[in-house]
Design a protein around this motif. Sequence first.
Motif, PDB file in Angstrom:
ATOM      1  N   ALA A 140       0.881  -1.224  -0.121  1.00 26.56           N
ATOM      2  CA  ALA A 140      -0.120   0.041  -0.057  1.00 26.56           C
ATOM      3  C   ALA A 140       0.797   1.224  -0.025  1.00 26.56           C
ATOM      4  O   ALA A 140       0.581   2.272  -0.709  1.00 26.56           O
ATOM      5  N   LEU A 141       2.034   1.330   0.799  1.00 28.11           N
ATOM      6  CA  LEU A 141       2.877   2.457   0.844  1.00 28.11           C
ATOM      7  C   LEU A 141       3.534   2.464  -0.490  1.00 28.11           C
ATOM      8  O   LEU A 141       3.763   3.914  -0.967  1.00 28.11           O
ATOM      9  N   SER A 142       3.977   1.524  -1.273  1.00 23.53           N
ATOM     10  CA  SER A 142       4.774   1.642  -2.455  1.00 23.53           C
ATOM     11  C   SER A 142       3.391   2.470  -3.591  1.00 23.53           C
ATOM     12  O   SER A 142       4.085   3.237  -4.251  1.00 23.53           O
ATOM     13  N   VAL A 143       2.297   1.847  -3.504  1.00 29.11           N
ATOM     14  CA  VAL A 143       1.595   2.650  -4.448  1.00 29.11           C
ATOM     15  C   VAL A 143       1.249   4.097  -4.066  1.00 29.11           C
ATOM     16  O   VAL A 143       1.125   4.827  -4.843  1.00 29.11           O
ATOM     17  N   SER A 144       1.018   4.219  -2.674  1.00 26.67           N
ATOM     18  CA  SER A 144       0.786   5.613  -2.070  1.00 26.67           C
ATOM     19  C   SER A 144       2.101   6.667  -2.608  1.00 26.67           C
ATOM     20  O   SER A 144       1.686   7.471  -3.138  1.00 26.67           O
ATOM     21  N   ARG A 145       3.280   6.012  -2.915  1.00 27.13           N
ATOM     22  CA  ARG A 145       4.552   6.896  -3.210  1.00 27.13           C
ATOM     23  C   ARG A 145       4.237   7.173  -4.810  1.00 27.13           C
ATOM     24  O   ARG A 145       4.701   8.340  -5.074  1.00 27.13           O
ATOM     25  N   ALA A 146       4.030   6.019  -5.559  1.00 24.38           N
ATOM     26  CA  ALA A 146       3.928   6.402  -6.799  1.00 24.38           C
ATOM     27  C   ALA A 146       2.687   7.403  -7.274  1.00 24.38           C
ATOM     28  O   ALA A 146       3.017   8.262  -7.991  1.00 24.38           O
ATOM     29  N   ARG A 168       5.633  -1.918  -6.028  1.00 21.09           N
ATOM     30  CA  ARG A 168       6.129  -3.326  -5.856  1.00 21.09           C
ATOM     31  C   ARG A 168       6.555  -3.558  -4.313  1.00 21.09           C
ATOM     32  O   ARG A 168       6.947  -4.430  -4.088  1.00 21.09           O
ATOM     33  N   GLY A 169       5.895  -2.897  -3.403  1.00 20.09           N
ATOM     34  CA  GLY A 169       6.208  -2.998  -2.098  1.00 20.09           C
ATOM     35  C   GLY A 169       7.627  -3.182  -1.710  1.00 20.09           C
ATOM     36  O   GLY A 169       8.552  -2.469  -2.237  1.00 20.09           O
TER      37      GLY A 169
END
Length: 194
Positions: A140-146, A168-169
């Motif tokens: 979820a955090l990796s998607v939030s960053r993108a 990609r987590g």
Amino acid sequence: MRRPIIALTCTILLAGCPRQALFVVLPGEEGGVGAITVDDGKTVTTLDQPYAAAESRAGSSEPVEESRGNIGVIFRRAIAAQPILPHHFRLYFILGSNRLTPESAAAYRSVFNDIEQRPVYQVEVIGFTDTVGDLASNQALSVSRAVAIRVALVRDGVDRDAISVAGRGKRDLLVPTPDHVAEPRNRRVEITVR
């Protein structure tokens, strides 16, 4: 990233002269060149130096001297039409957040400037995390960053439909670490601009 060899050719019709073709090798961004071969069936000429040139006239070819200025004039339209090669950027985030580090916040401008130079573009943004946290929260955090980068780019005028995002987590670590290690270089987005 290495720039490929750029070889230009121009066919010129001169009054009273048979048709001729001029072949020129341009250096890449870092000055390096590869080589091209001009083969007229009788003579083989290898061009392997920056701005090396060969002329083909009346069925035969031979090396010729051309100045950079003259090459720029002859091939100005071809040089101007070269596509801008893809560029890759990496921006880093503060631990556990989708906020860029101060250094990456400053580097963000280079991403935007690269996009702004392109008449047509596609932007791919992939988010990553370090190994602190569980698989689901890191995903979820990796998607939030993108998504945070896409929001910034759209805010600055980039077409939202030209931006793809993915996360990609903690998979594909830049710096391999065991679980629960706060590695700043893994907290990143990889941005490819085409």
